[in-house]
Motif scaffolding. Structure first.
Motif, PDB file in Angstrom:
ATOM      1  N   GLY A  55      14.015  51.809 -35.896  1.00 27.14           N
ATOM      2  CA  GLY A  55      14.267  51.413 -37.307  1.00 27.14           C
ATOM      3  C   GLY A  55      12.803  51.538 -37.960  1.00 27.14           C
ATOM      4  N   TYR A  56      11.709  51.996 -37.445  1.00 31.41           N
ATOM      5  CA  TYR A  56      10.558  52.368 -38.159  1.00 31.41           C
ATOM      6  C   TYR A  56      10.337  53.648 -39.042  1.00 31.41           C
ATOM      7  CZ  TYR A  56       8.490  49.268 -34.920  1.00 31.41           C
ATOM      8  OH  TYR A  56       8.236  48.132 -34.028  1.00 31.41           O
ATOM      9  N   ILE A  57      11.363  54.561 -38.799  1.00 28.07           N
ATOM     10  CA  ILE A  57      11.385  55.816 -39.926  1.00 28.07           C
ATOM     11  C   ILE A  57      12.552  56.290 -40.015  1.00 28.07           C
ATOM     12  CG2 ILE A  57       9.220  56.729 -38.999  1.00 28.07           C
ATOM     13  CD1 ILE A  57      10.600  58.991 -37.392  1.00 28.07           C
ATOM     14  N   GLU A  58      13.079  56.862 -41.216  1.00 28.13           N
ATOM     15  CA  GLU A  58      14.157  57.429 -41.736  1.00 28.13           C
ATOM     16  C   GLU A  58      14.229  58.868 -41.390  1.00 28.13           C
ATOM     17  OE1 GLU A  58      15.156  54.809 -45.684  1.00 28.13           O
ATOM     18  OE2 GLU A  58      15.103  56.826 -45.908  1.00 28.13           O
ATOM     19  N   VAL A  59      15.198  59.399 -40.752  1.00 27.92           N
ATOM     20  CA  VAL A  59      15.237  61.018 -40.591  1.00 27.92           C
ATOM     21  C   VAL A  59      16.637  61.383 -41.369  1.00 27.92           C
ATOM     22  CG1 VAL A  59      15.336  62.806 -38.819  1.00 27.92           C
ATOM     23  CG2 VAL A  59      14.250  60.710 -38.558  1.00 27.92           C
ATOM     24  N   THR A  60      16.057  62.694 -42.248  1.00 23.83           N
ATOM     25  CA  THR A  60      17.256  63.250 -42.545  1.00 23.83           C
ATOM     26  C   THR A  60      17.279  64.720 -42.612  1.00 23.83           C
ATOM     27  OG1 THR A  60      16.317  61.618 -44.794  1.00 23.83           O
ATOM     28  CG2 THR A  60      17.960  63.690 -45.152  1.00 23.83           C
ATOM     29  N   LYS A  61      18.702  65.121 -42.233  1.00 20.22           N
ATOM     30  CA  LYS A  61      18.505  66.757 -41.834  1.00 20.22           C
ATOM     31  C   LYS A  61      19.128  67.428 -43.021  1.00 20.22           C
ATOM     32  CE  LYS A  61      18.389  65.590 -36.801  1.00 20.22           C
ATOM     33  NZ  LYS A  61      17.309  66.266 -36.383  1.00 20.22           N
ATOM     34  N   GLN A  62      18.646  68.511 -43.375  1.00 19.45           N
ATOM     35  CA  GLN A  62      19.338  69.228 -44.655  1.00 19.45           C
ATOM     36  C   GLN A  62      18.860  70.600 -44.205  1.00 19.45           C
ATOM     37  OE1 GLN A  62      16.842  67.244 -47.528  1.00 19.45           O
ATOM     38  NE2 GLN A  62      15.954  69.137 -47.868  1.00 19.45           N
ATOM     39  N   PHE A  63      19.550  71.501 -45.049  1.00 21.51           N
ATOM     40  CA  PHE A  63      19.246  72.894 -45.048  1.00 21.51           C
ATOM     41  C   PHE A  63      18.484  73.263 -46.233  1.00 21.51           C
ATOM     42  CE2 PHE A  63      22.488  72.675 -41.617  1.00 21.51           C
ATOM     43  CZ  PHE A  63      22.068  73.750 -40.994  1.00 21.51           C
ATOM     44  N   SER A  64      17.617  74.273 -46.166  1.00 24.90           N
ATOM     45  CA  SER A  64      16.811  74.705 -47.154  1.00 24.90           C
ATOM     46  C   SER A  64      16.816  76.173 -46.854  1.00 24.90           C
ATOM     47  CB  SER A  64      15.477  74.189 -47.296  1.00 24.90           C
ATOM     48  OG  SER A  64      14.711  74.808 -48.371  1.00 24.90           O
ATOM     49  N   ASN A  65      17.217  77.089 -47.873  1.00 25.24           N
ATOM     50  CA  ASN A  65      17.121  78.467 -47.536  1.00 25.24           C
ATOM     51  C   ASN A  65      17.987  78.747 -46.129  1.00 25.24           C
ATOM     52  OD1 ASN A  65      16.000  79.053 -49.992  1.00 25.24           O
ATOM     53  ND2 ASN A  65      14.210  79.494 -49.124  1.00 25.24           N
ATOM     54  N   ASN A  66      19.161  78.506 -46.024  1.00 26.55           N
ATOM     55  CA  ASN A  66      19.730  78.628 -44.610  1.00 26.55           C
ATOM     56  C   ASN A  66      18.728  78.057 -43.418  1.00 26.55           C
ATOM     57  OD1 ASN A  66      21.902  79.584 -45.728  1.00 26.55           O
ATOM     58  ND2 ASN A  66      21.056  81.716 -45.743  1.00 26.55           N
ATOM     59  N   TYR A  67      17.708  77.265 -43.391  1.00 31.24           N
ATOM     60  CA  TYR A  67      17.140  76.867 -42.495  1.00 31.24           C
ATOM     61  C   TYR A  67      17.215  75.507 -42.326  1.00 31.24           C
ATOM     62  CZ  TYR A  67      14.596  81.556 -41.516  1.00 31.24           C
ATOM     63  OH  TYR A  67      14.412  82.863 -41.393  1.00 31.24           O
ATOM     64  N   PRO A  68      17.363  74.991 -41.102  1.00 29.51           N
ATOM     65  CA  PRO A  68      17.556  73.444 -40.845  1.00 29.51           C
ATOM     66  C   PRO A  68      15.876  72.736 -41.084  1.00 29.51           C
ATOM     67  CG  PRO A  68      17.695  74.414 -38.839  1.00 29.51           C
ATOM     68  CD  PRO A  68      17.502  75.485 -39.567  1.00 29.51           C
ATOM     69  N   GLN A  69      16.130  71.703 -41.830  1.00 26.29           N
ATOM     70  CA  GLN A  69      14.780  71.048 -42.442  1.00 26.29           C
ATOM     71  C   GLN A  69      15.300  69.760 -41.829  1.00 26.29           C
ATOM     72  OE1 GLN A  69      14.422  70.950 -46.445  1.00 26.29           O
ATOM     73  NE2 GLN A  69      12.417  72.181 -46.510  1.00 26.29           N
ATOM     74  N   THR A  70      14.156  68.850 -41.100  1.00 29.23           N
ATOM     75  CA  THR A  70      14.013  67.619 -40.710  1.00 29.23           C
ATOM     76  C   THR A  70      12.960  66.728 -41.452  1.00 29.23           C
ATOM     77  OG1 THR A  70      14.770  68.345 -38.390  1.00 29.23           O
ATOM     78  CG2 THR A  70      13.862  66.161 -38.909  1.00 29.23           C
ATOM     79  N   ILE A  71      13.666  66.059 -42.364  1.00 25.16           N
ATOM     80  CA  ILE A  71      12.542  65.184 -43.074  1.00 25.16           C
ATOM     81  C   ILE A  71      12.219  63.833 -42.669  1.00 25.16           C
ATOM     82  CG2 ILE A  71      11.915  64.385 -45.532  1.00 25.16           C
ATOM     83  CD1 ILE A  71      13.554  67.214 -46.400  1.00 25.16           C
ATOM     84  N   CYS A  72      11.048  63.498 -42.480  1.00 26.02           N
ATOM     85  CA  CYS A  72      10.701  61.724 -41.955  1.00 26.02           C
ATOM     86  C   CYS A  72      10.142  61.162 -43.114  1.00 26.02           C
ATOM     87  CB  CYS A  72       9.953  62.092 -40.516  1.00 26.02           C
ATOM     88  SG  CYS A  72      10.766  63.263 -39.408  1.00 26.02           S
ATOM     89  N   LYS A  73      10.643  60.015 -42.871  1.00 27.39           N
ATOM     90  CA  LYS A  73       9.854  58.983 -44.241  1.00 27.39           C
ATOM     91  C   LYS A  73       9.874  57.711 -43.535  1.00 27.39           C
ATOM     92  CE  LYS A  73      10.874  57.445 -48.810  1.00 27.39           C
ATOM     93  NZ  LYS A  73      11.738  57.589 -49.798  1.00 27.39           N
TER      94      LYS A  73
END
Lengths: 97, 200
Positions: A55-73
């Motif tokens: 529970g220390y970080i949030e991970v969001t997975k999304q697509f940008s220009n058809n490439y997968p992106q993993t964003i951490c916060k």
């Protein structure tokens, strides 16, 4: 001063490096963390999942220009744990203080 | 990864190193400062020359070229945003400072148009240019921008003592001090950006 126990989730080089980076920014992509920590994708992915499960970080997975992106916060719990970890470290550095 | 050798001292060093990595990351390449700096320099000198030589009836039409730059900037920002791998708090603040500046420029042009106070236009523009430039310098801790902002404010005061048309030349001077020189220095700093310090 008593030695405080160090959080085992944070007391690991790569996880601590990731948390230190995320503490300093609003959010970061997996590729940024990989570049700054100079780690392998596999190892980084495993450590990110451990931080996420704690529970220390949030991970969001999304697509940008058809490439997968993993964003951490970093989360509020993550910030509190990081601060507690640094406070605990100080007891080791200044045992007399 | 060698947790067995990872002492509290190592931990503090690593935290320090990583925070500096994020802090020293310089995302501003100076491109938009250079684009707008050169464009406004060109427009203000062009406007002054056309005005003095009386070549056209409406020399101010030269400023219409700024709309092309606005369109170009929107496309540029959309493209660069897609490539961003990190978002920092300071970048967020700077973005909103410049958005506020854009809104203020628009409202001020509207007010001046309504009140027919165009003789004060260059003094007010110079004052407005100073604010986001100085604030960006503060947030980025980048002295050339702070100095550029202060120069704009100084020129705004000077402009009240001269004929309005010479305000165009002060505008050109402000662009060199506030956006063009800092723009090239930002580009230089960006190109010297830090690389990863050690293997983990």
């Amino acid at each position: 001063m008593e030695f405080k126990e160090l959080d085992p989730i944070l007391h690991s080089q790569l996880r601590l490096a990731v948390m230190s980076l995320l503490i300093s920014v609003r959010e970061a992509e997996f590729t940024f963390l990989k570049e700054k920590t100079n780690s392998t994708a596999g190892n980084l992915s495993v450590q990110i999942n451990k931080l996420k499960d704690a529970g220390y970080i949030e991970v969001t997975k999304q697509f940008s220009n058809n490439y997968p992106q993993t964003i951490c916060k970093v989360t509020k719990k993550g910030i509190e744990s990081f601060e507690a970890y640094v406070t605990a470290l100080q007891t080791y550095m200044n045992p007399g203080g | 990864m060698q947790p067995e050798n990872f002492s509290p001292k190592d931990s503090l060093q690593l935290i320090d190193q990583m925070i500096n990595q994020a802090k020293n990351r310089f995302s501003e390449n100076g491109f938009l400062y250079l684009l707008w700096g050169w464009l406004i320099l060109f427009c203000s000198i062009g406007h002054f020359v056309l005005l003095k030589l009386k070549l056209v009836a409406h020399p101010e039409v030269i400023w219409a070229s700024c709309w092309l730059a606005v369109i170009f900037q929107v496309i540029y920002l959309v493209k660069t945003k897609k490539k961003e791998t990190v978002k920092t708090y300071s970048e967020n603040i700077i973005n909103y400072i410049w958005i506020s500046f854009g809104i203020c420029m628009f409202i001020m042009s509207f007010i001046l148009g309504k009140s027919e106070g165009w003789d004060k236009v260059y003094s007010l523009f110079l004052m407005l240019y100073g604010t986001p430039t100085f604030m960006s310098g503060i947030v980025m801790q980048f002295k050339p921008l702070k100095t550029g902002g202060i120069i704009c404010w100084g020129l705004a005061i000077i402009s009240t003592f001269i004929l309005p048309e010479y305000g165009l030349l002060l505008l050109a001077a402000a662009m060199v001090a506030a956006w063009i020189v800092p723009g090239y220095l930002l580009r230089k700093k960006y190109n010297q950006q830090n690389k990863p310090l050690q293997n983990l």
